[in-house]
Design a protein around this motif. Structure first.
Motif, PDB file in Angstrom:
ATOM      1  N   MET A 179       1.022  -1.010  -0.113  1.00  0.00           N
ATOM      2  CA  MET A 179       0.600  -0.398   0.164  1.00  0.00           C
ATOM      3  C   MET A 179       0.906   1.481   0.183  1.00  0.00           C
ATOM      4  N   ASN A 180       1.992   1.195   0.507  1.00  0.00           N
ATOM      5  CA  ASN A 180       2.963   2.042   0.335  1.00  0.00           C
ATOM      6  C   ASN A 180       3.057   3.279   0.804  1.00  0.00           C
ATOM      7  N   PHE A 181       2.616   2.000   2.343  1.00  0.00           N
ATOM      8  CA  PHE A 181       3.298   2.960   3.623  1.00  0.00           C
ATOM      9  C   PHE A 181       4.817   3.005   4.149  1.00  0.00           C
ATOM     10  N   ASP A 182       5.386   3.736   5.548  1.00  0.00           N
ATOM     11  CA  ASP A 182       6.694   4.063   5.413  1.00  0.00           C
ATOM     12  C   ASP A 182       6.473   3.292   6.411  1.00  0.00           C
ATOM     13  N   GLY A 183       5.763   2.820   7.323  1.00  0.00           N
ATOM     14  CA  GLY A 183       6.186   1.730   8.020  1.00  0.00           C
ATOM     15  C   GLY A 183       4.605   1.202   9.314  1.00  0.00           C
ATOM     16  N   ALA A 184       4.981   0.501   9.575  1.00  0.00           N
ATOM     17  CA  ALA A 184       3.345  -0.084  10.185  1.00  0.00           C
ATOM     18  C   ALA A 184       3.623  -0.005  11.436  1.00  0.00           C
ATOM     19  N   ALA A 185       2.892   0.518  12.564  1.00  0.00           N
ATOM     20  CA  ALA A 185       1.966   0.586  14.419  1.00  0.00           C
ATOM     21  C   ALA A 185       2.029  -0.783  14.809  1.00  0.00           C
ATOM     22  N   VAL A 186       1.585  -1.633  15.211  1.00  0.00           N
ATOM     23  CA  VAL A 186       1.302  -2.434  16.136  1.00  0.00           C
ATOM     24  C   VAL A 186       1.193  -2.345  17.674  1.00  0.00           C
ATOM     25  N   LEU A 187      -0.483  -2.406  18.420  1.00  0.00           N
ATOM     26  CA  LEU A 187      -0.863  -2.863  19.505  1.00  0.00           C
ATOM     27  C   LEU A 187      -1.441  -3.763  19.492  1.00  0.00           C
ATOM     28  N   GLY A 188      -2.713  -4.338  19.594  1.00  0.00           N
ATOM     29  CA  GLY A 188      -3.152  -5.099  19.577  1.00  0.00           C
ATOM     30  C   GLY A 188      -2.376  -6.152  19.114  1.00  0.00           C
ATOM     31  N   ALA A 189      -1.461  -6.144  18.319  1.00  0.00           N
ATOM     32  CA  ALA A 189      -1.361  -7.910  17.932  1.00  0.00           C
ATOM     33  C   ALA A 189      -0.015  -8.309  18.884  1.00  0.00           C
ATOM     34  N   ILE A 190       0.100  -7.244  19.326  1.00  0.00           N
ATOM     35  CA  ILE A 190       1.392  -7.540  21.034  1.00  0.00           C
ATOM     36  C   ILE A 190       0.628  -7.203  22.626  1.00  0.00           C
ATOM     37  N   TRP A 191       0.287  -6.573  22.404  1.00  0.00           N
ATOM     38  CA  TRP A 191      -0.577  -6.206  23.750  1.00  0.00           C
ATOM     39  C   TRP A 191      -1.676  -7.295  24.107  1.00  0.00           C
ATOM     40  N   ASN A 192      -2.605  -7.922  23.365  1.00  0.00           N
ATOM     41  CA  ASN A 192      -3.488  -8.701  23.069  1.00  0.00           C
ATOM     42  C   ASN A 192      -2.492 -10.448  23.320  1.00  0.00           C
ATOM     43  N   GLU A 193      -1.020 -10.232  22.792  1.00  0.00           N
ATOM     44  CA  GLU A 193      -1.851 -11.844  23.492  1.00  0.00           C
ATOM     45  C   GLU A 193      -0.484 -12.084  25.201  1.00  0.00           C
ATOM     46  N   GLU A 194      -0.302 -12.941  25.086  1.00  0.00           N
ATOM     47  CA  GLU A 194      -0.034 -14.143  26.092  1.00  0.00           C
ATOM     48  C   GLU A 194       1.321 -12.727  26.486  1.00  0.00           C
ATOM     49  N   GLU A 195       1.982 -12.504  27.188  1.00  0.00           N
ATOM     50  CA  GLU A 195       2.849 -12.451  27.592  1.00  0.00           C
ATOM     51  C   GLU A 195       3.981 -12.825  27.143  1.00  0.00           C
ATOM     52  N   ASN A 196       4.172 -14.568  27.525  1.00  0.00           N
ATOM     53  CA  ASN A 196       5.287 -14.996  26.969  1.00  0.00           C
ATOM     54  C   ASN A 196       5.415 -15.420  24.884  1.00  0.00           C
ATOM     55  N   ARG A 197       4.795 -14.467  24.672  1.00  0.00           N
ATOM     56  CA  ARG A 197       4.311 -14.822  23.301  1.00  0.00           C
ATOM     57  C   ARG A 197       4.842 -13.101  22.741  1.00  0.00           C
ATOM     58  N   ARG A 198       4.834 -12.524  23.479  1.00  0.00           N
ATOM     59  CA  ARG A 198       5.106 -11.088  23.084  1.00  0.00           C
ATOM     60  C   ARG A 198       6.023 -10.754  22.207  1.00  0.00           C
ATOM     61  N   ILE A 199       6.779 -11.192  22.416  1.00  0.00           N
ATOM     62  CA  ILE A 199       9.018 -11.501  22.343  1.00  0.00           C
ATOM     63  C   ILE A 199       9.095 -12.448  20.719  1.00  0.00           C
ATOM     64  N   GLU A 200       8.035 -13.362  20.993  1.00  0.00           N
ATOM     65  CA  GLU A 200       8.711 -13.820  19.363  1.00  0.00           C
ATOM     66  C   GLU A 200       7.692 -13.133  18.308  1.00  0.00           C
ATOM     67  N   ILE A 201       6.395 -12.581  18.875  1.00  0.00           N
ATOM     68  CA  ILE A 201       5.682 -12.194  17.480  1.00  0.00           C
ATOM     69  C   ILE A 201       6.390 -10.730  17.438  1.00  0.00           C
ATOM     70  N   LEU A 202       7.139 -10.389  18.191  1.00  0.00           N
ATOM     71  CA  LEU A 202       7.863  -9.137  17.849  1.00  0.00           C
ATOM     72  C   LEU A 202       8.656  -8.907  16.528  1.00  0.00           C
ATOM     73  N   ILE A 203       9.832 -10.558  17.051  1.00  0.00           N
ATOM     74  CA  ILE A 203      10.956 -10.887  16.055  1.00  0.00           C
ATOM     75  C   ILE A 203       9.970 -11.060  14.796  1.00  0.00           C
ATOM     76  N   ASP A 204       9.141 -11.782  14.560  1.00  0.00           N
ATOM     77  CA  ASP A 204       8.642 -12.065  13.988  1.00  0.00           C
ATOM     78  C   ASP A 204       7.928 -11.185  13.462  1.00  0.00           C
ATOM     79  N   LEU A 205       7.795  -9.878  13.001  1.00  0.00           N
ATOM     80  CA  LEU A 205       7.081  -8.824  12.827  1.00  0.00           C
ATOM     81  C   LEU A 205       8.548  -8.167  11.963  1.00  0.00           C
ATOM     82  N   ILE A 206       9.548  -8.075  13.144  1.00  0.00           N
ATOM     83  CA  ILE A 206      10.409  -7.496  12.147  1.00  0.00           C
ATOM     84  C   ILE A 206      11.628  -8.487  11.635  1.00  0.00           C
ATOM     85  N   GLU A 207      11.198  -9.930  11.253  1.00  0.00           N
ATOM     86  CA  GLU A 207      11.667 -10.746  10.116  1.00  0.00           C
ATOM     87  C   GLU A 207      11.075 -10.027   9.361  1.00  0.00           C
TER      88      GLU A 207
END
Length: 215
Positions: A179-207
């Motif tokens: 869609m030609n955006f310069d970046g993406a901001a996430v909120l629910g994708a991180i904070w709606n997950e269990e605490e032990n899943r948040r880092i894994e999700i972030l790393i997946d998003l970065i990769e």
């Protein structure tokens, strides 16, 4: 266990916005997000008073303070060495351009938000703006996408960078790029997950961002 020091070098910048409400072990979670490679964190707590927000920032490792954008109680920026200020649409409309220029002259980055893309040509003094909702929100029930599936962003000359917000997750972040955006901001994708899943999700998003950059 994957290495936690993955760094995003893609053109599609990834930002994380705080939960608007308190989160268990919140400062620890934020520190871990930075440790995992997060570049910019937006601290948005619309219902937190000055004391509560100050306490939260004080618990975040000072080496990350320059990468925090604060949405409320801007006076805390000077106290903690924060380098980013966010202005809501209401605040933006009340703030003289001369004040924004002076803030930027102090080496600060300033951001804002909009929901009408036609207003982009009025935001040349900002470094970037959030545009939402791009997809149906994860964190706000009933907050539905405002763009079509084939939307492509066309930015006017001198407009700030535009960061997509709203309903972004691993399954659709590739569309943010197309869609030609310069970046993406996430909120629910991180904070709606269990605490032990948040880092894994972030790393997946970065990769995923890194891979999208080389397509």
């Amino acid at each position: 266990m994957r290495k936690k020091e993955t760094k995003s070098t893609c053109n599609l910048e990834l930002l994380v916005i705080s939960s608007p409400t308190p989160v268990s072990n919140e400062a620890e979670n934020i520190n871990r997000l930075f440790e995992a490679g997060l570049g910019v964190f937006h601290l948005r707590k619309p219902n937190s008073d000055l004391e509560l927000l100050s306490k939260l920032i004080s618990q975040i490792d000072p080496k990350y303070h320059g990468r925090i954008a604060i949405h409320q109680h801007h006076q805390l920026a000077a106290e903690f060495g924060l380098k980013r200020l966010h202005f809501t649409e209401m605040e933006r409309n009340k703030t003289p351009i001369s004040k924004l220029i002076k803030i930027k002259e102090r080496g600060m980055k300033i951001s804002t938000s909009l929901h009408d893309i036609s207003a982009l040509n009025e935001l040349s003094h900002f470094d970037y703006t959030f545009f939402s909702p791009v997809f149906d929100s994860i964190s706000k029930e009933g907050y539905q996408s405002s763009v079509s599936a084939d939307f492509v962003l066309e930015k006017p000359k001198n407009s700030p960078e535009v960061i997509a917000l709203g309903g972004i997750h691993l399954g659709n972040i590739d569309l943010v790029k197309s869609m030609n955006f310069d970046g993406a901001a996430v909120l629910g994708a991180i904070w709606n997950e269990e605490e032990n899943r948040r880092i894994e999700i972030l790393i997946d998003l970065i990769e995923t961002c890194v891979k999208l950059n080389y397509r």
